[in-house]
Write a protein that holds these residues in place. Structure first.
Motif, short mmCIF file in Angstrom:
data_model
loop_
_atom_site.label_atom_id
_atom_site.label_comp_id
_atom_site.label_asym_id
_atom_site.label_seq_id
_atom_site.Cartn_x
_atom_site.Cartn_y
_atom_site.Cartn_z
N MET A 161 0.81 -1.21 0.00
CA MET A 161 0.00 0.00 0.00
C MET A 161 0.85 1.27 0.00
O MET A 161 0.51 2.26 -0.66
CB MET A 161 -0.95 -0.01 1.20
CG MET A 161 -2.05 1.04 1.11
SD MET A 161 -3.16 0.77 -0.31
CE MET A 161 -3.97 -0.75 0.18
N ARG B 32 -8.79 5.35 -0.58
CA ARG B 32 -7.93 4.48 0.24
C ARG B 32 -7.65 5.12 1.60
O ARG B 32 -7.57 4.42 2.62
CB ARG B 32 -6.65 4.16 -0.51
CG ARG B 32 -6.90 3.29 -1.74
CD ARG B 32 -5.64 2.70 -2.32
NE ARG B 32 -5.94 1.94 -3.55
CZ ARG B 32 -6.36 0.70 -3.58
NH1 ARG B 32 -6.57 0.05 -2.45
NH2 ARG B 32 -6.59 0.09 -4.73
N ARG C 278 -10.66 4.46 3.65
CA ARG C 278 -10.66 3.10 4.16
C ARG C 278 -9.75 3.00 5.39
O ARG C 278 -10.10 2.33 6.38
CB ARG C 278 -10.19 2.14 3.07
CG ARG C 278 -10.10 0.68 3.47
CD ARG C 278 -11.39 0.12 4.04
NE ARG C 278 -12.55 0.41 3.24
CZ ARG C 278 -12.95 -0.30 2.19
NH1 ARG C 278 -12.25 -1.32 1.80
NH2 ARG C 278 -14.04 0.04 1.54
N ASN D 250 -6.55 -7.10 1.65
CA ASN D 250 -6.53 -5.66 1.41
C ASN D 250 -6.40 -4.89 2.73
O ASN D 250 -5.65 -3.92 2.83
CB ASN D 250 -7.82 -5.24 0.68
CG ASN D 250 -7.52 -4.58 -0.64
OD1 ASN D 250 -6.44 -4.72 -1.19
ND2 ASN D 250 -8.50 -3.88 -1.18
N HIS E 161 -3.47 -2.24 4.17
CA HIS E 161 -3.74 -0.93 4.78
C HIS E 161 -3.13 -0.86 6.18
O HIS E 161 -2.56 0.16 6.57
CB HIS E 161 -5.25 -0.69 4.86
CG HIS E 161 -5.86 -0.19 3.59
ND1 HIS E 161 -5.55 1.05 3.07
CD2 HIS E 161 -6.76 -0.73 2.74
CE1 HIS E 161 -6.24 1.25 1.96
NE2 HIS E 161 -6.98 0.17 1.73
#
Length: 526
Positions: A367, A407, A410, A447, A451
């Motif tokens: 990321m 992102r 998130r 995912n 993060h």
């Protein structure tokens, strides 16, 4: 099935070579300076609008010459008068400001997905004398001036949109697309950049991978220039079509010059499954890819030699220079390609036509590097973004900033979940993806883990947080089995469920180590 647009070519009564272009409305701003400071340059294109079907089957009061003889589309089914009135209002004009109308062209879009293709009806008219003065949002252009804007690009300069190219420019050029099998639908924008969606083993909502083709007609005389990592007369990017469409790929390769360069953005099957066909049809082709990508490509897909690239190399294709961009994030060896003359950026799976692409944690997806690559792309100020799934994006900076914003949003959700008591990876997934089927939580967890790693590098995670995989899969197995007991299989024996759950947990853990997650989340940032 398809939706339809109406595009209008308005000729200048004082100069038959000129037509009217309208400044296109950019997407809404984000309301945050860190994103709104990145502004795409002005985009000019033919005025257009949605062409809706007639509801009352009444006849339009506007006569379109040549429409009745068209075998491709029946305009009597559409409300042409409403659409045309709307287009002219954008220009500050009325229907009686224009002479007679004629059907110029009907173009069917390739099936990029998701959703139906958007086909375009082009009609032509000439403004009556005295109405040719335009200002502000409109300007008169010729095909020659449009070509200059398209092929002699300067950073942050004004741009010309795809409708002009589709209607008035492509037919006048000796494009490589003319040699392609006539049954294949493609888009050529900018001129010389052919984008052909082919069915592939990708993930929903997409069904295709874009095969990008460069094949300039002019041949460069700088073959001996050692500053280029490869020379060729044509180049294709990411031949990833499924086995059932290899015959079409054979026909495409047969249409291209023998001195062919193949560029691969990364190793996922939906980007390389057609490599074996290329090496059979043209064993002299030059393959360019990152070293890590080549280690992951199956020997059966490509067993010949290759040239390793790592970024900043230049490729010469005819008279065009393309620059290799190292773009890690989706994988650790993901690459992009910049067409210097048109300032078009092929972004691989860094961006997709709808939603956002998930990063592949099993192949070095990262990321932090994804954020860095996004900013690298922003600094390039590309005129167009060409993803390998979906349509070309005409507002590159807006799209990239949207990805960054989604992102970060998130990550804010993840931090909020932690503040509310989430202490493990499972807690976060259960919180953030509570409305998603639990069978998809393993993919979501990869995912989230990326993060979490990014937040950890920024020193934003509390020490009490546990981000290991094993506790996640144990708890996910229990939650998954529990949901199946409650909603789908109440009569199954507990022993069977425990065995099933254990197998799922082990498979999930192995998946987290070995499998290739390549997802697209529609409607929200990943």
């Amino acid at each position: 099935m398809a939706t339809h647009n109406l595009a209008v070519i308005l000729k200048n009564p004082s100069s038959d070579a000129e037509f009217l272009l309208l400044k296109q409305t950019p997407p809404p701003k984000f309301g945050e300076d860190q994103y709104d400071s990145y502004v795409d340059s002005d985009l000019w294109d033919l005025p257009s609008t949605l062409l809706n079907l007639q509801h009352d089957h009444s006849h339009s009061g506007i006569v379109i010459q040549g429409a009745q003889s068209s075998h491709n589309i029946d305009l009597t089914k559409f409300d042409v008068q409403l659409a045309l009135t709307g287009v002219l209002e954008k220009l500050g004009l009325k229907v009686n400001d224009v002479g007679e109308w004629s059907l110029f062209k009907y173009v069917e879009e390739a099936e990029f997905g998701p959703g139906f293709p958007v086909n375009t009806v082009f009609i032509m008219g000439k403004l009556l004398d005295g109405n040719q003065n335009c200002q502000g949002q409109c300007k008169w252009m010729s095909t020659e001036s449009c070509l200059t804007w398209l092929l002699e690009v300067k950073p942050c300069s004004d741009r010309v949109g795809p409708l002009v190219v589709l209607a008035l420019i492509n037919d006048s050029l000796q494009s490589a697309a003319r040699t392609l099998p006539p049954t294949l639908r493609y888009q050529e924008y900018p001129p010389g950049v052919v984008i052909l969606p082919l069915q592939s083993k990708t993930r929903k909502p997409f069904l295709t991978t874009n095969l990008v083709i460069f094949a300039p007609k002019q041949v460069s005389d700088t073959v001996g220039d050692c500053s280029f990592v490869a020379h060729g007369d044509a180049l294709i990017v990411d031949p990833g079509c499924r086995h059932e469409y290899h015959e079409e790929l054979k026909q495409i390769v047969a249409c291209l010059p023998e001195k062919l360069i193949v560029f691969v953005t990364h190793h996922h099957l939906d980007h390389v499954e057609g490599l074996s066909i290329i090496q059979k049809c043209n064993p002299n082709a030059t393959l360019l890819a990152h070293e890590n990508t080549m280690r992951r490509i199956r020997k059966g897909d490509w067993s010949l030699g290759y040239t390793s690239v790592s970024g900043e190399e230049d490729i010469l294709v005819g008279g065009h220079r393309l620059t290799v961009i190292f773009a890690p994030g989706h994988t650790d060896s993901h690459m992009a390609l910049l067409d210097v003359s048109t300032n078009s950026l092929i972004v691989g799976d860094h961006c997709v036509g709808q939603g956002s692409a998930a990063l592949d944690i099993t192949s070095g997806g990262n990321m932090t590097e994804y954020f860095q690559t996004s900013y690298k792309f922003l600094e390039l100020s590309p005129h167009t973004l060409i993803p390998m799934h979906g349509r070309v994006n005409l507002w590159p900076k807006n799209m990239l900033c949207g990805y960054l914003k989604n992102r970060r949003s998130r990550e804010e959700s993840i931090l909020k979940a932690i503040e509310n008591g989430a202490a493990t990876l499972f807690d976060i997934v259960a919180n953030v993806y509570s409305g998603v089927d639990r069978s998809l939580w393993t993919a979501a967890a990869s995912n989230v883990r990326l993060h979490v790693d990014h937040l950890d590098r920024q020193k934003k995670l509390p020490k009490r947080f546990h981000k290991t995989w094993v506790p996640f899969f144990l708890r996910w197995t229990c939650a998954y089995v529990s949901s199946r007991i409650q909603f789908k299989c109440p009569k199954l024996k507990i022993s069977s469920l425990l065995i099933t759950g254990t197998v799922i947990g082990i498979a999930g853990y192995s998946l987290g180590k070995k499998a290739c997650f390549h997802l697209s989340e529609t409607g929200k940032g990943a």
